[in-house]
Write an enzyme that holds these catalytic residues in place. Structure first.
Site, PDB file in Angstrom:
ATOM      1  N   ARG A 114      42.167  -9.777 -14.873  1.00  0.00           N
ATOM      2  CA  ARG A 114      43.371  -9.784 -15.705  1.00  0.00           C
ATOM      3  C   ARG A 114      44.541 -10.388 -14.938  1.00  0.00           C
ATOM      4  O   ARG A 114      44.659 -10.222 -13.734  1.00  0.00           O
ATOM      5  CB  ARG A 114      43.780  -8.357 -16.049  1.00  0.00           C
ATOM      6  N   TYR A 130      29.088  -9.965 -29.741  1.00  0.00           N
ATOM      7  CA  TYR A 130      28.052 -10.986 -29.881  1.00  0.00           C
ATOM      8  C   TYR A 130      27.228 -11.014 -28.601  1.00  0.00           C
ATOM      9  O   TYR A 130      27.759 -11.240 -27.512  1.00  0.00           O
ATOM     10  CB  TYR A 130      28.649 -12.380 -30.148  1.00  0.00           C
ATOM     11  N   ARG A 145       5.185 -25.273 -68.104  1.00  0.00           N
ATOM     12  CA  ARG A 145       6.159 -24.267 -68.523  1.00  0.00           C
ATOM     13  C   ARG A 145       6.963 -23.696 -67.352  1.00  0.00           C
ATOM     14  O   ARG A 145       7.966 -23.040 -67.542  1.00  0.00           O
ATOM     15  CB  ARG A 145       5.430 -23.142 -69.292  1.00  0.00           C
ATOM     16  N   GLY A 185      -5.975 -16.441 -75.331  1.00  0.00           N
ATOM     17  CA  GLY A 185      -7.103 -16.704 -76.222  1.00  0.00           C
ATOM     18  C   GLY A 185      -7.642 -15.371 -76.723  1.00  0.00           C
ATOM     19  O   GLY A 185      -7.753 -14.417 -75.953  1.00  0.00           O
ATOM     20  N   ASN A 232       2.648 -18.324 -66.644  1.00  0.00           N
ATOM     21  CA  ASN A 232       2.885 -19.674 -67.154  1.00  0.00           C
ATOM     22  C   ASN A 232       4.340 -20.096 -67.073  1.00  0.00           C
ATOM     23  O   ASN A 232       4.648 -21.271 -67.150  1.00  0.00           O
ATOM     24  CB  ASN A 232       2.430 -19.767 -68.616  1.00  0.00           C
ATOM     25  N   ARG A 274      19.103 -10.879 -34.943  1.00  0.00           N
ATOM     26  CA  ARG A 274      18.486 -12.182 -35.199  1.00  0.00           C
ATOM     27  C   ARG A 274      17.178 -12.341 -34.434  1.00  0.00           C
ATOM     28  O   ARG A 274      16.839 -11.540 -33.574  1.00  0.00           O
ATOM     29  CB  ARG A 274      19.501 -13.279 -34.869  1.00  0.00           C
TER      30      ARG A 274
HETATM   31  C1  UD1 Z   1      -6.160 -19.918 -70.658  1.00  0.00           C
HETATM   32  C2  UD1 Z   1      -7.337 -19.709 -71.620  1.00  0.00           C
HETATM   33  C3  UD1 Z   1      -6.997 -18.532 -72.537  1.00  0.00           C
HETATM   34  C4  UD1 Z   1      -6.750 -17.299 -71.694  1.00  0.00           C
HETATM   35  C5  UD1 Z   1      -5.640 -17.559 -70.671  1.00  0.00           C
HETATM   36  C6  UD1 Z   1      -5.552 -16.395 -69.718  1.00  0.00           C
HETATM   37  C7  UD1 Z   1      -8.308 -21.906 -72.026  1.00  0.00           C
HETATM   38  C8  UD1 Z   1      -8.529 -22.989 -73.014  1.00  0.00           C
HETATM   39  N1  UD1 Z   1      -7.560 -20.903 -72.390  1.00  0.00           N
HETATM   40  O1  UD1 Z   1      -5.005 -20.278 -71.428  1.00  0.00           O
HETATM   41  O2  UD1 Z   1      -8.089 -18.288 -73.442  1.00  0.00           O
HETATM   42  O3  UD1 Z   1      -6.398 -16.211 -72.529  1.00  0.00           O
HETATM   43  O4  UD1 Z   1      -5.947 -18.725 -69.899  1.00  0.00           O
HETATM   44  O5  UD1 Z   1      -4.427 -16.507 -68.890  1.00  0.00           O
HETATM   45  O6  UD1 Z   1      -8.853 -21.967 -70.948  1.00  0.00           O
HETATM   46  N2  UD1 Z   1      -6.312 -25.956 -65.559  1.00  0.00           N
HETATM   47  C9  UD1 Z   1      -6.853 -26.990 -64.846  1.00  0.00           C
HETATM   48  N3  UD1 Z   1      -6.957 -28.206 -65.432  1.00  0.00           N
HETATM   49  C10 UD1 Z   1      -6.537 -28.436 -66.698  1.00  0.00           C
HETATM   50  C11 UD1 Z   1      -5.957 -27.369 -67.415  1.00  0.00           C
HETATM   51  C12 UD1 Z   1      -5.861 -26.144 -66.830  1.00  0.00           C
HETATM   52  O7  UD1 Z   1      -7.245 -26.816 -63.692  1.00  0.00           O
HETATM   53  O8  UD1 Z   1      -6.676 -29.569 -67.158  1.00  0.00           O
HETATM   54  C13 UD1 Z   1      -6.196 -24.647 -64.916  1.00  0.00           C
HETATM   55  C14 UD1 Z   1      -4.730 -24.255 -64.726  1.00  0.00           C
HETATM   56  O9  UD1 Z   1      -4.253 -24.692 -63.470  1.00  0.00           O
HETATM   57  C15 UD1 Z   1      -4.802 -22.736 -64.830  1.00  0.00           C
HETATM   58  C16 UD1 Z   1      -6.023 -22.472 -65.698  1.00  0.00           C
HETATM   59  O10 UD1 Z   1      -6.776 -23.673 -65.736  1.00  0.00           O
HETATM   60  O11 UD1 Z   1      -4.998 -22.129 -63.582  1.00  0.00           O
HETATM   61  C17 UD1 Z   1      -5.651 -22.067 -67.103  1.00  0.00           C
HETATM   62  O12 UD1 Z   1      -4.842 -23.066 -67.700  1.00  0.00           O
HETATM   63  P1  UD1 Z   1      -3.563 -22.706 -68.550  1.00  0.00           P
HETATM   64  O13 UD1 Z   1      -2.976 -23.974 -69.060  1.00  0.00           O
HETATM   65  O14 UD1 Z   1      -2.679 -21.786 -67.821  1.00  0.00           O
HETATM   66  O15 UD1 Z   1      -4.266 -21.964 -69.789  1.00  0.00           O
HETATM   67  P2  UD1 Z   1      -3.659 -20.879 -70.772  1.00  0.00           P
HETATM   68  O16 UD1 Z   1      -2.916 -21.582 -71.825  1.00  0.00           O
HETATM   69  O17 UD1 Z   1      -2.960 -19.850 -70.007  1.00  0.00           O
HETATM   70 CA    CA Z   2      -2.398 -19.519 -67.928  1.00  0.00          CA
END
Ligand code: UD1
Ligand code: CA
Length: 460
Positions: A445, A371, A18, A145, A232, A338
């Site tokens: 001058r 300058y 996103r 969530g 996000n 600078r």
């Molecule tokens: C997630 C939570 C949600 C919570 C929200 C809070 C889950 C399923 N959901 O949703 O309940 O309310 O965060 O901000 O966890 N990541 C990985 N590998 C992956 C996918 C994600 O490392 O395959 C990491 C991302 O880099 C990120 C974090 O996990 O730092 C959360 O992932 P993101 O996709 O942002 O989850 P949300 O949809 O925000």
């Molecule tokens: Ca997130």
């Protein structure tokens, strides 16, 4: 349970779709710092044994970056980004011998405060829990969530996209921070599936499975709601930055700094400002800038990585970068200072003066239109309007040295390399090409010629 037995996992492998960016999401800066650095700094309140970051998307960039700032950081590679549960699962082998607590934090929530993390992990220990989720109550829970409870009893987390309409109205959300006993974590993760709207392995599913196994599971809530902001997209990035700037300004206010119309000032996190300094509207104060006490920072300046001592007056519309300005000096308006410039005490640098990589000792005045580059200017020198150091010959830069108490008349050019002895008087309009011994009067001058009766009245 001893809180020393703690390992932190930061989740940062996600693609951050996103954000629509070629930079890993967690490296997007807020107030001049990558958001992951802001988050990691907050972990200082915890007494942890080890820290792992799960990396995946654009991992070389992220690893290179983190190695510089957090040399003890360990990395786990999540090969395919199949969800937050899969990301934690990637740590399994690294944790084989560990039986303490694991704190899991999403890397995209830089507004969390260390004190909240401490309260959360302390409560986890005191209540002797198996799994805890740090929850928050949000007026607008969209996208998070939801914490589902049954008669007050925490049963599961439902993601926005999987939630029924009745669940969408729940205002208690999952912050993305969890504490789990290691002995359970990987066993529970083995049982999660990806039968959900996103086809991902959700870390959050360990709640429901843990409950069904009779583990002690709680959603605990600490801290004000603005700490749980997950980033996000770019809009959320901007909103988070606004919150950080407001926090920074309010901290400085509590330490005795006045901001006039503070909503208009953008200030980065490592800036220091002394008490009784007044910051007028529309300033950008950036990087490692330190401003002393009793300063007056007029409107519309950019001040970056600079040190400004006490009682300095920056009159406005100045751009100051990697410079030092000593006490009681005045700068501006419209001054460009600078990098590698050092301005002494009680100096005056005025409008349309550009200074680069130069030293101005105490009491130097350069009030208008100059300058000054690659120059060392000793105490008490007066630099007349329009003075230029000609420091560049098209190939190399050369130095100018001006001795104590020299008076440089207006419109003087100093063709570097050149050195002017103490107490010299340079007449206006001089082009200095040779070194000058002390206490000289210098002019270059051409002789003035007055021709009578050849003025405007004679022109048709
Ligand atoms: C997630 C939570 C949600 C919570 C929200 C809070 C889950 C399923 N959901 O949703 O309940 O309310 O965060 O901000 O966890 N990541 C990985 N590998 C992956 C996918 C994600 O490392 O395959 C990491 C991302 O880099 C990120 C974090 O996990 O730092 C959360 O992932 P993101 O996709 O942002 O989850 P949300 O949809 O925000
Ligand atoms: Ca997130």
């Amino acid at each position: 349970m001893d809180s020393k037995n703690l390992i932190v996992i930061v989740l940062a492998a996600g693609e951050g779709k996103r954000m629509k960016s070629d930079i890993p999401k967690v490296m997007h800066p807020l107030c001049g710092k990558p958001m992951i650095n802001i988050l990691l700094q907050q972990l200082n309140t915890l007494n942890f044994d080890d820290i792992y970051t799960v990396v995946g998307h654009k991992r070389e960039i992220l690893i290179n970056h983190l190695k510089q700032t957090f040399p003890d950081m360990k990395f786990v590679h999540q090969i395919e980004q199949r969800g937050s549960g899969d990301a934690v699962m990637a740590c399994k082998d690294a944790f084989k011998k560990f039986d303490g607590n694991i704190l899991i934090i999403a890397g995209d929530m830089p507004l969390i405060k260390g004190e909240t993390l401490k309260e959360f992990t302390d409560a986890f220990n005191e209540q002797n829990l198996d799994i805890a989720v740090l929850s928050a109550f949000l007026d607008n829970p969209y996208g998070y969530g939801r914490v589902v409870r049954d008669g007050g009893d925490f049963t599961k987390i439902v993601e926005e996209r999987d939630a029924a309409d009745t669940q969408k109205s729940i205002k208690e959300v999952n912050s993305g921070i969890y504490c789990v006993r290691a002995e359970h974590l990987f066993r529970l993760l083995d049982k999660i599936d990806n039968f959900n709207a996103q086809g991902e392995f959700y870390l959050t599913d360990i709640i429901q499975i843990g409950k069904s196994e009779g583990l002690k599971v709680q959603a605990l809530s600490f801290g004000e709601s603005d700490q749980f902001f997950g980033i996000n997209n770019r809009e959320q990035l901007a909103s988070a930055e606004k919150i950080l700037v407001a926090r920074k300004i309010s901290k400085l206010q509590s330490e005795g700094v006045t901001f006039i119309n503070p909503d208009t000032t953008y200030i980065e996190l490592d800036v220091n400002i002394g008490k009784d300094t007044v910051v007028y509207p529309n300033n950008h104060i950036l990087g490692n800038t330190k401003i002393g006490q009793m300063c007056n920072i007029g409107g519309f300046n950019t001040i970056k990585d600079s040190t400004i001592s006490d009682n300095v007056f920056i009159k406005g519309y100045c751009y100051i970068d990697r410079a030092a300005i000593d006490r009681d000096s005045q700068v501006g308006p419209f001054t460009h200072i600078r990098p590698e410039t050092i301005i002494g005490e009680d100096c005056k640098v005025g409008n349309f003066v550009e200074i680069k990589k130069s030293v101005l000792k105490n009491g130097v005045k350069a009030s208008h239109l100059s300058y000054i580059g690659d120059a060392d200017i000793m105490e008490g020198v007066n630099v007349g309007a329009g003075t230029i150091t000609c420091n560049y010959d098209g190939f190399r830069k050369h130095k100018t040295f001006i001795g104590k108490n020299v008076f440089i008349g207006s419109d003087t050019q100093l063709v570097a390399p050149v050195s002017v002895g103490d107490d010299t008087l340079i007449a206006a309009g001089t082009t200095v090409t040779k070194d000058i011994p002390p206490n000289s009067l210098v002019h270059s001058r051409v002789k003035q010629v007055n021709l009578s009766n050849m003025g405007m009245k004679n022109r048709k």
